[in-house]
Design an enzyme around this catalytic site. Structure first.
Site, PDB file in Angstrom:
ATOM      1  N   THR A 132       0.819  -1.207   0.000  1.00  0.00           N
ATOM      2  CA  THR A 132       0.000   0.000   0.000  1.00  0.00           C
ATOM      3  C   THR A 132       0.855   1.260   0.000  1.00  0.00           C
ATOM      4  O   THR A 132       1.991   1.244   0.485  1.00  0.00           O
ATOM      5  CB  THR A 132      -0.905  -0.012   1.255  1.00  0.00           C
ATOM      6  OG1 THR A 132      -1.470   1.276   1.442  1.00  0.00           O
ATOM      7  CG2 THR A 132      -0.118  -0.341   2.518  1.00  0.00           C
ATOM      8  N   ASP A 133       0.259   2.362  -0.448  1.00  0.00           N
ATOM      9  CA  ASP A 133       0.963   3.653  -0.381  1.00  0.00           C
ATOM     10  C   ASP A 133       1.012   4.195   1.047  1.00  0.00           C
ATOM     11  O   ASP A 133       1.748   5.156   1.323  1.00  0.00           O
ATOM     12  CB  ASP A 133       0.309   4.681  -1.325  1.00  0.00           C
ATOM     13  CG  ASP A 133      -1.159   4.974  -0.999  1.00  0.00           C
ATOM     14  OD1 ASP A 133      -1.746   4.321  -0.112  1.00  0.00           O
ATOM     15  OD2 ASP A 133      -1.734   5.868  -1.665  1.00  0.00           O
ATOM     16  N   GLU A 134       0.231   3.585   1.961  1.00  0.00           N
ATOM     17  CA  GLU A 134       0.156   4.128   3.322  1.00  0.00           C
ATOM     18  C   GLU A 134       1.470   3.959   4.076  1.00  0.00           C
ATOM     19  O   GLU A 134       1.680   4.605   5.103  1.00  0.00           O
ATOM     20  CB  GLU A 134      -1.023   3.498   4.075  1.00  0.00           C
ATOM     21  CG  GLU A 134      -2.314   3.740   3.327  1.00  0.00           C
ATOM     22  CD  GLU A 134      -3.583   3.410   4.104  1.00  0.00           C
ATOM     23  OE1 GLU A 134      -3.557   3.467   5.338  1.00  0.00           O
ATOM     24  OE2 GLU A 134      -4.595   3.114   3.447  1.00  0.00           O
ATOM     25  N   TYR A 158      -1.967  -0.337  10.926  1.00  0.00           N
ATOM     26  CA  TYR A 158      -2.056  -1.038   9.633  1.00  0.00           C
ATOM     27  C   TYR A 158      -0.845  -0.709   8.763  1.00  0.00           C
ATOM     28  O   TYR A 158      -0.156  -1.608   8.258  1.00  0.00           O
ATOM     29  CB  TYR A 158      -3.350  -0.633   8.905  1.00  0.00           C
ATOM     30  CG  TYR A 158      -3.353  -0.977   7.426  1.00  0.00           C
ATOM     31  CD1 TYR A 158      -3.336  -2.301   6.998  1.00  0.00           C
ATOM     32  CD2 TYR A 158      -3.369   0.036   6.458  1.00  0.00           C
ATOM     33  CE1 TYR A 158      -3.330  -2.610   5.641  1.00  0.00           C
ATOM     34  CE2 TYR A 158      -3.371  -0.266   5.106  1.00  0.00           C
ATOM     35  CZ  TYR A 158      -3.349  -1.591   4.698  1.00  0.00           C
ATOM     36  OH  TYR A 158      -3.327  -1.905   3.358  1.00  0.00           O
ATOM     37  N   LYS A 162       2.199  -3.179   7.387  1.00  0.00           N
ATOM     38  CA  LYS A 162       2.496  -3.367   5.958  1.00  0.00           C
ATOM     39  C   LYS A 162       3.940  -2.939   5.660  1.00  0.00           C
ATOM     40  O   LYS A 162       4.636  -3.582   4.875  1.00  0.00           O
ATOM     41  CB  LYS A 162       1.520  -2.572   5.079  1.00  0.00           C
ATOM     42  CG  LYS A 162       0.086  -3.081   5.086  1.00  0.00           C
ATOM     43  CD  LYS A 162      -0.070  -4.493   4.516  1.00  0.00           C
ATOM     44  CE  LYS A 162       0.156  -4.552   3.017  1.00  0.00           C
ATOM     45  NZ  LYS A 162      -0.207  -5.900   2.465  1.00  0.00           N
TER      46      LYS A 162
HETATM   47  P1  NAD Z   1      -9.531  -7.434   2.303  1.00  0.00           P
HETATM   48  O1  NAD Z   1      -9.495  -7.140   3.759  1.00  0.00           O
HETATM   49  O2  NAD Z   1     -10.760  -7.157   1.521  1.00  0.00           O
HETATM   50  O3  NAD Z   1      -9.171  -8.977   2.059  1.00  0.00           O
HETATM   51  C1  NAD Z   1      -8.154  -9.627   2.758  1.00  0.00           C
HETATM   52  C2  NAD Z   1      -8.298 -11.126   2.513  1.00  0.00           C
HETATM   53  O4  NAD Z   1      -7.204 -11.783   3.208  1.00  0.00           O
HETATM   54  C3  NAD Z   1      -9.581 -11.722   3.064  1.00  0.00           C
HETATM   55  O5  NAD Z   1     -10.137 -12.608   2.116  1.00  0.00           O
HETATM   56  C4  NAD Z   1      -9.139 -12.442   4.321  1.00  0.00           C
HETATM   57  O6  NAD Z   1      -9.961 -13.561   4.635  1.00  0.00           O
HETATM   58  C5  NAD Z   1      -7.730 -12.861   3.941  1.00  0.00           C
HETATM   59  N1  NAD Z   1      -6.878 -13.064   5.124  1.00  0.00           N
HETATM   60  C6  NAD Z   1      -6.748 -12.245   6.190  1.00  0.00           C
HETATM   61  N2  NAD Z   1      -5.880 -12.790   7.074  1.00  0.00           N
HETATM   62  C7  NAD Z   1      -5.451 -13.955   6.530  1.00  0.00           C
HETATM   63  C8  NAD Z   1      -4.534 -14.947   6.964  1.00  0.00           C
HETATM   64  N3  NAD Z   1      -3.897 -14.861   8.134  1.00  0.00           N
HETATM   65  N4  NAD Z   1      -4.309 -16.014   6.155  1.00  0.00           N
HETATM   66  C9  NAD Z   1      -4.972 -16.125   4.963  1.00  0.00           C
HETATM   67  N5  NAD Z   1      -5.854 -15.224   4.529  1.00  0.00           N
HETATM   68  C10 NAD Z   1      -6.093 -14.140   5.300  1.00  0.00           C
HETATM   69  O7  NAD Z   1      -8.275  -6.650   1.698  1.00  0.00           O
HETATM   70  P2  NAD Z   1      -8.094  -5.980   0.262  1.00  0.00           P
HETATM   71  O8  NAD Z   1      -8.634  -4.612   0.301  1.00  0.00           O
HETATM   72  O9  NAD Z   1      -8.538  -6.937  -0.778  1.00  0.00           O
HETATM   73  O10 NAD Z   1      -6.502  -5.851   0.221  1.00  0.00           O
HETATM   74  C11 NAD Z   1      -5.693  -6.898  -0.337  1.00  0.00           C
HETATM   75  C12 NAD Z   1      -4.237  -6.501  -0.239  1.00  0.00           C
HETATM   76  O11 NAD Z   1      -4.038  -5.278  -0.955  1.00  0.00           O
HETATM   77  C13 NAD Z   1      -3.771  -6.227   1.194  1.00  0.00           C
HETATM   78  O12 NAD Z   1      -2.471  -6.747   1.326  1.00  0.00           O
HETATM   79  C14 NAD Z   1      -3.775  -4.715   1.299  1.00  0.00           C
HETATM   80  O13 NAD Z   1      -2.810  -4.275   2.223  1.00  0.00           O
HETATM   81  C15 NAD Z   1      -3.415  -4.314  -0.116  1.00  0.00           C
HETATM   82  N6  NAD Z   1      -3.916  -2.996  -0.560  1.00  0.00           N
HETATM   83  C16 NAD Z   1      -5.247  -2.671  -0.419  1.00  0.00           C
HETATM   84  C17 NAD Z   1      -5.701  -1.443  -0.880  1.00  0.00           C
HETATM   85  C18 NAD Z   1      -7.148  -1.053  -0.778  1.00  0.00           C
HETATM   86  O14 NAD Z   1      -7.488   0.093  -1.087  1.00  0.00           O
HETATM   87  N7  NAD Z   1      -8.055  -1.941  -0.393  1.00  0.00           N
HETATM   88  C19 NAD Z   1      -4.799  -0.548  -1.472  1.00  0.00           C
HETATM   89  C20 NAD Z   1      -3.458  -0.916  -1.597  1.00  0.00           C
HETATM   90  C21 NAD Z   1      -3.022  -2.153  -1.147  1.00  0.00           C
HETATM   91  P1  TYD Z   2     -10.793   3.886   4.118  1.00  0.00           P
HETATM   92  O1  TYD Z   2     -11.733   3.412   3.062  1.00  0.00           O
HETATM   93  O2  TYD Z   2     -10.896   3.295   5.486  1.00  0.00           O
HETATM   94  O3  TYD Z   2      -9.316   3.727   3.517  1.00  0.00           O
HETATM   95  P2  TYD Z   2      -7.880   4.240   4.100  1.00  0.00           P
HETATM   96  O4  TYD Z   2      -8.035   4.628   5.512  1.00  0.00           O
HETATM   97  O5  TYD Z   2      -7.047   3.009   3.923  1.00  0.00           O
HETATM   98  O6  TYD Z   2      -7.466   5.377   3.215  1.00  0.00           O
HETATM   99  O7  TYD Z   2     -10.954   5.459   4.262  1.00  0.00           O
HETATM  100  C1  TYD Z   2     -10.737   6.325   3.162  1.00  0.00           C
HETATM  101  C2  TYD Z   2     -10.814   7.733   3.697  1.00  0.00           C
HETATM  102  O8  TYD Z   2     -12.168   7.987   4.113  1.00  0.00           O
HETATM  103  C3  TYD Z   2      -9.946   7.968   4.917  1.00  0.00           C
HETATM  104  O9  TYD Z   2      -9.405   9.292   4.847  1.00  0.00           O
HETATM  105  C4  TYD Z   2     -10.910   7.869   6.084  1.00  0.00           C
HETATM  106  C5  TYD Z   2     -12.219   8.356   5.485  1.00  0.00           C
HETATM  107  N1  TYD Z   2     -13.444   7.764   6.045  1.00  0.00           N
HETATM  108  C6  TYD Z   2     -14.486   8.589   6.507  1.00  0.00           C
HETATM  109  O10 TYD Z   2     -14.387   9.825   6.459  1.00  0.00           O
HETATM  110  N2  TYD Z   2     -15.611   7.995   7.006  1.00  0.00           N
HETATM  111  C7  TYD Z   2     -15.737   6.633   7.083  1.00  0.00           C
HETATM  112  O11 TYD Z   2     -16.793   6.159   7.580  1.00  0.00           O
HETATM  113  C8  TYD Z   2     -14.683   5.796   6.598  1.00  0.00           C
HETATM  114  C9  TYD Z   2     -14.788   4.304   6.650  1.00  0.00           C
HETATM  115  C10 TYD Z   2     -13.553   6.418   6.076  1.00  0.00           C
END
Ligand code: NAD
Ligand code: TYD
Length: 355
Positions: A132-134, A158, A162
């Site tokens: 992630t970019d975070e 988080y 990461k």
């Molecule tokens: P998500 O929370 O929707 O899905 C995570 C999945 O991992 C779930 O299916 C969960 O059951 C599985 N999981 C959790 N713990 C586990 C374990 N110990 N063993 C096996 N499986 C396990 O997450 P997402 O949004 O799909 O993100 C996927 C990846 O992409 C993550 O690594 C996250 O850090 C990264 N990412 C997400 C975003 C975003 O905006 N959602 C952006 C950049 C990077």
């Molecule tokens: P989120 O979807 O949790 O992603 P991330 O924290 O990984 O960026 O949140 C996106 C942005 O929206 C973040 O700045 C927090 C804000 N946010 C709200 O303002 N209200 C909400 O209920 C949620 C879930 C997020």
């Protein structure tokens, strides 16, 4: 075949569906099915022999080792993680366990697996870590966007977990020669996103007539990328990325949260007219502790070296996403009611982990 971890989650499920729509190379999908994992995301693959699902934990070294020995994948695509910042603030332990310990376990199993491959297989093997970019922390309004050389400065549990996993991946490449690839991507949105994250939560609340909880002043900026574009970037990095390298992935779509929520209200008002504008449901609530003000990604490296760029504009992607949620109200209500978890319990509760 390829091994995907976390393939029942939001991005992982989109990746598996896209992969099998474009290739016949089978996917071994290892997912613990936490609250965020939902096999309904993969319902269209039921009975498809190209998808082998195993319920299990990436931190279970014996299981991972046995799977690698049995299936001999040519690549590991590591999506599995605890992914929600707000949950990490309330309960950070599981984030360290899965994101750090789990990634460590996978890396060690991959290193042992690599040693069993012949020279050609070893040359082709890849460990792709989805991050992630975070990890880069927060930006001031005039700062340049995050590049691959921006120093790490994670601010939430988080992001810290990461960041730790990224460092382990880097070290396993430099020390042991594991052919790793790391992608650091901005905020994703699209189908199958769990309605605890901003966009699906706001869609669900707006339709239910509930308040739309905007944290703080709503002026925090995120760079939004359509999930299908992220999946395409990962496929491209797997295909042509250079081992040991990091690629930043982003949509060049910076938006303040309040503007995202306002746009969602406008789209919903147009598609599902209500008595008044849903903007009236916007409610400012207490800010998230340590809330990062701005994320932005410089994606020039992946564009220049690998020719990837996003295909979806934010406006088009957001409207497609709203339409998807409107057409999949059953999916949303099963998630909200917990029915998808009952299904897991019925299928796995008595049997334990099984494929
Ligand atoms: P998500 O929370 O929707 O899905 C995570 C999945 O991992 C779930 O299916 C969960 O059951 C599985 N999981 C959790 N713990 C586990 C374990 N110990 N063993 C096996 N499986 C396990 O997450 P997402 O949004 O799909 O993100 C996927 C990846 O992409 C993550 O690594 C996250 O850090 C990264 N990412 C997400 C975003 C975003 O905006 N959602 C952006 C950049 C990077
Ligand atoms: P989120 O979807 O949790 O992603 P991330 O924290 O990984 O960026 O949140 C996106 C942005 O929206 C973040 O700045 C927090 C804000 N946010 C709200 O303002 N209200 C909400 O209920 C949620 C879930 C997020």
């Amino acid at each position: 075949m390829i091994l995907v971890t976390g393939g029942a989650g939001f991005i992982g499920a989109n990746f598996v569906l896209d992969w099998l729509a474009q290739s016949d190379e089978p996917v071994l999908n290892l997912d613990k099915l936490t609250y965020a994992g939902n096999l309904e995301n993969l319902a269209s693959l039921q009975g498809d022999p190209r998808h082998v699902f195993v319920r299990g934990d990436i931190a279970d070294g014996e299981l991972v080792t046995a799977l690698l020995r049995q299936h001999r994948p040519r690549a590991i695509l590591h999506f599995a993680a605890e992914s929600h910042v707000d949950r990490s603030i309330h309960a950070p332990g599981q984030f360290v366990q899965t994101n750090v310990q789990g990634t460590y376990t996978l890396l060690e199993a991959a290193r042992a697996h690599l040693a069993t491959l012949d020279a050609g297989e070893r040359e082709a093997f890849r460990f792709l870590h989805v991050s992630t970019d975070e990890v880069y922390g927060t930006l001031a309004p005039q700062d340049p966007p995050f590049s691959e050389t921006t120093p790490y400065a994670p601010n939430s549990p988080y992001a810290a977990s990461k960041a730790a996993s990224d460092h382990l991946v880097r070290a396993w490449h430099h020390t042991y020669g594991l052919p790793t690839l790391t992608t650091n991507c901005s905020n994703n949105y699209g189908p199958f996103q769990f309605p605890e994250k901003l966009i699906p939560l706001m869609i669900a609340n707006a339709l239910a007539g509930k308040p739309l909880p905007v944290y703080g002043d709503g002026q925090q900026v995120r760079d939004w990328l359509y999930v299908g574009d992220h999946c395409a970037a990962i496929r491209r990095v797997l295909e042509a990325g250079r081992p040991g390298e990091v690629y930043n992935v982003g949509g060049s779509s910076e938006m303040a949260n309040l503007d995202v929520v306002g746009s969602l209200c406008d789209i919903l008002d147009r598609l599902v007219p209500a008595a008044g504008s849903r903007r009236k449901q916007i409610s400012f609530v207490a800010d998230r502790p340590g809330h990062d003000r701005r994320y932005a990604i410089d994606a020039r490296k992946i564009e220049r070296e690998l020719g990837w760029r996003p295909a979806h504009s934010f406006a088009a992607g957001l409207e497609d996403t709203v339409r998807w949620y409107l057409a999949h109200q059953d999916w949303v209500s099963h998630v909200q009611s917990g029915a998808y978890l009952e299904w897991v319990e019925r299928n796995y509760g008595k049997r334990g982990d099984a494929s």
